[in-house]
Design a protein around this motif. Structure first.
Motif, PDB file in Angstrom:
ATOM      1  N   THR A  29       0.830  -1.195   0.000  1.00 17.88           N
ATOM      2  CA  THR A  29       0.000   0.000   0.000  1.00 17.88           C
ATOM      3  C   THR A  29       0.872   1.255   0.000  1.00 17.88           C
ATOM      4  OG1 THR A  29      -1.579  -1.246   1.303  1.00 17.88           O
ATOM      5  CG2 THR A  29      -1.935   1.122   1.160  1.00 17.88           C
ATOM      6  N   ILE A  30       0.448   2.219  -0.756  1.00 21.68           N
ATOM      7  CA  ILE A  30       1.215   3.454  -0.867  1.00 21.68           C
ATOM      8  C   ILE A  30       1.204   4.189   0.466  1.00 21.68           C
ATOM      9  CG2 ILE A  30       1.264   5.737  -1.952  1.00 21.68           C
ATOM     10  CD1 ILE A  30       0.116   4.373  -4.476  1.00 21.68           C
ATOM     11  N   GLN A  31       2.411   4.582   0.884  1.00 25.99           N
ATOM     12  CA  GLN A  31       2.556   5.319   2.121  1.00 25.99           C
ATOM     13  C   GLN A  31       2.955   6.750   1.798  1.00 25.99           C
ATOM     14  OE1 GLN A  31       2.226   3.675   5.128  1.00 25.99           O
ATOM     15  NE2 GLN A  31       1.981   1.651   4.229  1.00 25.99           N
ATOM     16  N   GLY A  32       2.348   7.671   2.436  1.00 25.53           N
ATOM     17  CA  GLY A  32       2.745   9.070   2.274  1.00 25.53           C
ATOM     18  C   GLY A  32       2.287   9.640   0.946  1.00 25.53           C
ATOM     19  N   ASP A  33       3.161  10.440   0.352  1.00 23.13           N
ATOM     20  CA  ASP A  33       2.795  11.123  -0.883  1.00 23.13           C
ATOM     21  C   ASP A  33       2.710  10.151  -2.056  1.00 23.13           C
ATOM     22  OD1 ASP A  33       2.591  13.682   0.219  1.00 23.13           O
ATOM     23  OD2 ASP A  33       4.759  13.962   0.125  1.00 23.13           O
ATOM     24  N   ILE A  34       1.872  10.499  -3.004  1.00 22.21           N
ATOM     25  CA  ILE A  34       1.619   9.619  -4.146  1.00 22.21           C
ATOM     26  C   ILE A  34       2.236  10.219  -5.409  1.00 22.21           C
ATOM     27  CG2 ILE A  34      -0.209   8.686  -5.628  1.00 22.21           C
ATOM     28  CD1 ILE A  34      -2.004   8.593  -3.154  1.00 22.21           C
ATOM     29  N   TYR A  35       2.866   9.332  -6.195  1.00 17.57           N
ATOM     30  CA  TYR A  35       3.341   9.725  -7.514  1.00 17.57           C
ATOM     31  C   TYR A  35       2.437   9.067  -8.540  1.00 17.57           C
ATOM     32  CZ  TYR A  35       6.031   9.646 -11.811  1.00 17.57           C
ATOM     33  OH  TYR A  35       6.408   9.767 -13.125  1.00 17.57           O
ATOM     34  N   ILE A  36       1.981   9.827  -9.499  1.00 20.87           N
ATOM     35  CA  ILE A  36       1.111   9.264 -10.538  1.00 20.87           C
ATOM     36  C   ILE A  36       1.839   9.327 -11.878  1.00 20.87           C
ATOM     37  CG2 ILE A  36      -1.096   9.472 -11.735  1.00 20.87           C
ATOM     38  CD1 ILE A  36      -2.195  10.789  -9.175  1.00 20.87           C
ATOM     39  N   CYS A  37       1.933   8.186 -12.537  1.00 20.81           N
ATOM     40  CA  CYS A  37       2.569   8.124 -13.851  1.00 20.81           C
ATOM     41  C   CYS A  37       1.788   9.016 -14.811  1.00 20.81           C
ATOM     42  CB  CYS A  37       2.580   6.683 -14.338  1.00 20.81           C
ATOM     43  SG  CYS A  37       3.099   6.535 -16.043  1.00 20.81           S
ATOM     44  N   CYS A  40       0.162   6.415 -17.826  1.00 25.54           N
ATOM     45  CA  CYS A  40      -0.882   5.408 -17.578  1.00 25.54           C
ATOM     46  C   CYS A  40      -1.632   5.661 -16.284  1.00 25.54           C
ATOM     47  CB  CYS A  40      -0.268   4.015 -17.563  1.00 25.54           C
ATOM     48  SG  CYS A  40       0.740   3.677 -16.112  1.00 25.54           S
ATOM     49  N   LYS A  41      -1.258   6.700 -15.576  1.00 28.88           N
ATOM     50  CA  LYS A  41      -1.927   7.078 -14.329  1.00 28.88           C
ATOM     51  C   LYS A  41      -1.758   6.049 -13.215  1.00 28.88           C
ATOM     52  CE  LYS A  41      -3.575  10.564 -16.642  1.00 28.88           C
ATOM     53  NZ  LYS A  41      -2.701  11.726 -16.749  1.00 28.88           N
ATOM     54  N   ALA A  42      -0.751   5.190 -13.346  1.00 29.92           N
ATOM     55  CA  ALA A  42      -0.474   4.247 -12.270  1.00 29.92           C
ATOM     56  C   ALA A  42       0.060   5.017 -11.075  1.00 29.92           C
ATOM     57  CB  ALA A  42       0.545   3.219 -12.720  1.00 29.92           C
ATOM     58  N   LYS A  43      -0.347   4.562  -9.893  1.00 28.38           N
ATOM     59  CA  LYS A  43       0.078   5.269  -8.690  1.00 28.38           C
ATOM     60  C   LYS A  43       1.211   4.532  -8.003  1.00 28.38           C
ATOM     61  CE  LYS A  43      -4.440   7.295  -7.783  1.00 28.38           C
ATOM     62  NZ  LYS A  43      -5.643   7.179  -6.946  1.00 28.38           N
ATOM     63  N   TYR A  44       2.145   5.298  -7.491  1.00 30.08           N
ATOM     64  CA  TYR A  44       3.260   4.767  -6.716  1.00 30.08           C
ATOM     65  C   TYR A  44       3.504   5.690  -5.537  1.00 30.08           C
ATOM     66  CZ  TYR A  44       4.208   2.414 -11.158  1.00 30.08           C
ATOM     67  OH  TYR A  44       4.109   1.681 -12.298  1.00 30.08           O
ATOM     68  N   MET A  60       6.204   0.517 -14.016  1.00 34.02           N
ATOM     69  CA  MET A  60       6.022  -0.926 -14.098  1.00 34.02           C
ATOM     70  C   MET A  60       4.934  -1.296 -15.105  1.00 34.02           C
ATOM     71  SD  MET A  60       8.176  -2.142 -11.787  1.00 34.02           S
ATOM     72  CE  MET A  60       7.714  -3.605 -10.886  1.00 34.02           C
ATOM     73  N   LYS A  61       4.050  -0.382 -15.368  1.00 36.26           N
ATOM     74  CA  LYS A  61       2.923  -0.705 -16.248  1.00 36.26           C
ATOM     75  C   LYS A  61       3.201  -0.340 -17.701  1.00 36.26           C
ATOM     76  CE  LYS A  61      -1.002  -0.803 -13.105  1.00 36.26           C
ATOM     77  NZ  LYS A  61      -2.231  -0.115 -12.689  1.00 36.26           N
ATOM     78  N   CYS A  62       3.686   0.865 -17.920  1.00 34.01           N
ATOM     79  CA  CYS A  62       3.783   1.341 -19.303  1.00 34.01           C
ATOM     80  C   CYS A  62       5.204   1.679 -19.734  1.00 34.01           C
ATOM     81  CB  CYS A  62       2.866   2.541 -19.500  1.00 34.01           C
ATOM     82  SG  CYS A  62       3.470   4.015 -18.652  1.00 34.01           S
TER      83      CYS A  62
END
Ligand SMILES: [Zn+2]
Ligand SMILES: [Zn+2]
Length: 68
Positions: A29-37, A40-44, A60-62
């Motif tokens: 699960t993502i902890q803290g701040d989120i990075y969005i690709c 592809c809008k994947a979240k990390y 990892m996705k695109c």
């Protein structure tokens, strides 16, 4: 010949749902701040994205470059 006792396999946690906030870099699960690709809008996690960028890893996705 005595049989070796094999320890029971570890109990798996109840089915892990792929939530919206699942980071594919650290597989949790993502902890803290989120990075969005941007592609592809994947979240990390932002922290994972930063590390990935330093290591030259791609989304990892695109396979989009990580732009932190
Ligand atoms: Zn992507
Ligand atoms: Zn992460």
């Amino acid at each position: 010949m005595s049989e070796k006792k094999v320890p029971p396999p570890p109990v798996l946690p109840p089915s892990i749902k792929l939530t919206e906030n699942f980071c594919l870099f650290h597989k949790g699960t993502i902890q803290g701040d989120i990075y969005i690709c941007p592609k592809c809008k994947a979240k990390y996690c932002l922290e994972c994205a930063k590390k990935a960028k330093l290591n030259g890893q791609l989304c990892m996705k695109c396979k989009q470059l990580i732009i932190v």
